[in-house]
Design a protein around this motif. Sequence first.
Motif, PDB file in Angstrom:
ATOM      1  N   LEU A 107      35.765  32.178  46.711  1.00 48.31           N
ATOM      2  CA  LEU A 107      36.817  32.243  45.700  1.00 48.31           C
ATOM      3  C   LEU A 107      36.419  33.180  44.562  1.00 48.31           C
ATOM      4  O   LEU A 107      37.245  33.958  44.066  1.00 48.31           O
ATOM      5  CB  LEU A 107      37.111  30.841  45.149  1.00 48.31           C
ATOM      6  N   ASP A 108      35.166  33.116  44.167  1.00 42.27           N
ATOM      7  CA  ASP A 108      34.678  33.991  43.102  1.00 42.27           C
ATOM      8  C   ASP A 108      34.770  35.455  43.525  1.00 42.27           C
ATOM      9  O   ASP A 108      35.150  36.326  42.739  1.00 42.27           O
ATOM     10  CB  ASP A 108      33.239  33.615  42.760  1.00 42.27           C
ATOM     11  N   GLU A 109      34.433  35.725  44.777  1.00 40.28           N
ATOM     12  CA  GLU A 109      34.520  37.096  45.287  1.00 40.28           C
ATOM     13  C   GLU A 109      35.968  37.564  45.345  1.00 40.28           C
ATOM     14  O   GLU A 109      36.280  38.716  45.019  1.00 40.28           O
ATOM     15  CB  GLU A 109      33.899  37.159  46.688  1.00 40.28           C
ATOM     16  N   ILE A 110      36.868  36.687  45.757  1.00 38.59           N
ATOM     17  CA  ILE A 110      38.281  37.057  45.867  1.00 38.59           C
ATOM     18  C   ILE A 110      38.877  37.372  44.499  1.00 38.59           C
ATOM     19  O   ILE A 110      39.553  38.400  44.327  1.00 38.59           O
ATOM     20  CB  ILE A 110      39.081  35.950  46.581  1.00 38.59           C
ATOM     21  N   VAL A 111      38.650  36.506  43.514  1.00 35.64           N
ATOM     22  CA  VAL A 111      39.247  36.758  42.197  1.00 35.64           C
ATOM     23  C   VAL A 111      38.638  37.999  41.557  1.00 35.64           C
ATOM     24  O   VAL A 111      39.317  38.739  40.830  1.00 35.64           O
ATOM     25  CB  VAL A 111      39.127  35.533  41.260  1.00 35.64           C
ATOM     26  N   ALA A 112      37.351  38.283  41.856  1.00 35.47           N
ATOM     27  CA  ALA A 112      36.727  39.503  41.345  1.00 35.47           C
ATOM     28  C   ALA A 112      37.358  40.732  41.996  1.00 35.47           C
ATOM     29  O   ALA A 112      37.662  41.723  41.317  1.00 35.47           O
ATOM     30  CB  ALA A 112      35.222  39.481  41.596  1.00 35.47           C
ATOM     31  N   GLU A 113      37.570  40.665  43.303  1.00 37.19           N
ATOM     32  CA  GLU A 113      38.189  41.787  44.027  1.00 37.19           C
ATOM     33  C   GLU A 113      39.613  42.051  43.522  1.00 37.19           C
ATOM     34  O   GLU A 113      40.049  43.208  43.463  1.00 37.19           O
ATOM     35  CB  GLU A 113      38.217  41.468  45.527  1.00 37.19           C
ATOM     36  N   LEU A 114      40.311  40.996  43.150  1.00 33.02           N
ATOM     37  CA  LEU A 114      41.685  41.123  42.665  1.00 33.02           C
ATOM     38  C   LEU A 114      41.754  41.387  41.159  1.00 33.02           C
ATOM     39  O   LEU A 114      42.852  41.557  40.615  1.00 33.02           O
ATOM     40  CB  LEU A 114      42.473  39.847  42.988  1.00 33.02           C
TER      41      LEU A 114
END
Length: 218
Positions: A107-114
């Motif tokens: 989740l942390d990676e996804i929100v960072a990517e977005l």
Amino acid sequence: MIDPEFAAALQHYGFELPEKKAAQIEAYARLLWQWNEQLNLTRHDTWDKFVGRDLRDCLQLAPLIHAGEDVLDLGSGNGIPGIPLAILRPDVNVSLAESVGKRAKVLDEIVAELSLPVAVYAARGEDILEDFRFTTVVNRAVGSLLKLCQWVEPHWSSIDRMLTIKGPKWVDERGEARHHGAFNNLQLRVAVSYPLGEGESEGVILQLWPKGRELAKS
């Protein structure tokens, strides 16, 4: 331009999104499916299932949140409803709570990517509420109404209200919770109900809050 299959699914279910938000939602879904190859995050791996089930719930939830609210997505799992909510409502402060470390990292990676301003806590919700306060806790598929009421009961000083997304079995869950006295000190109402699909029954978003407490109005 968004994926034609995504656009077709939106049209099929009668949903309209601004172009920028649609592109962000598409990017989220693609990241989710990419990570799904490594972790079991979702069974909704087609545009029809994603739009007709996941996005549908998020679009029903978004109008219920007031501008400026601090929202905690409890047991976020794959980021639904918290991540789409953050995209649909950039005027809301969204945090995700996921106690499973591997999922929280994703989740942390996804929100960072977005590039979303979303905090991700790799912790149990009760631990987070020891240190932080939220106007609204949202959740989807994290437990029965009885379990949710029992969990949140000691933490109402840190929460104004809870919005829980439920399917057609919510009536049975309400009966179980009432039988065990879980609503003795709580108020419950259906904030919104909506069809889950052709030939299917209704879903609901339930609002729970302590008796005697006045809630802010939109």
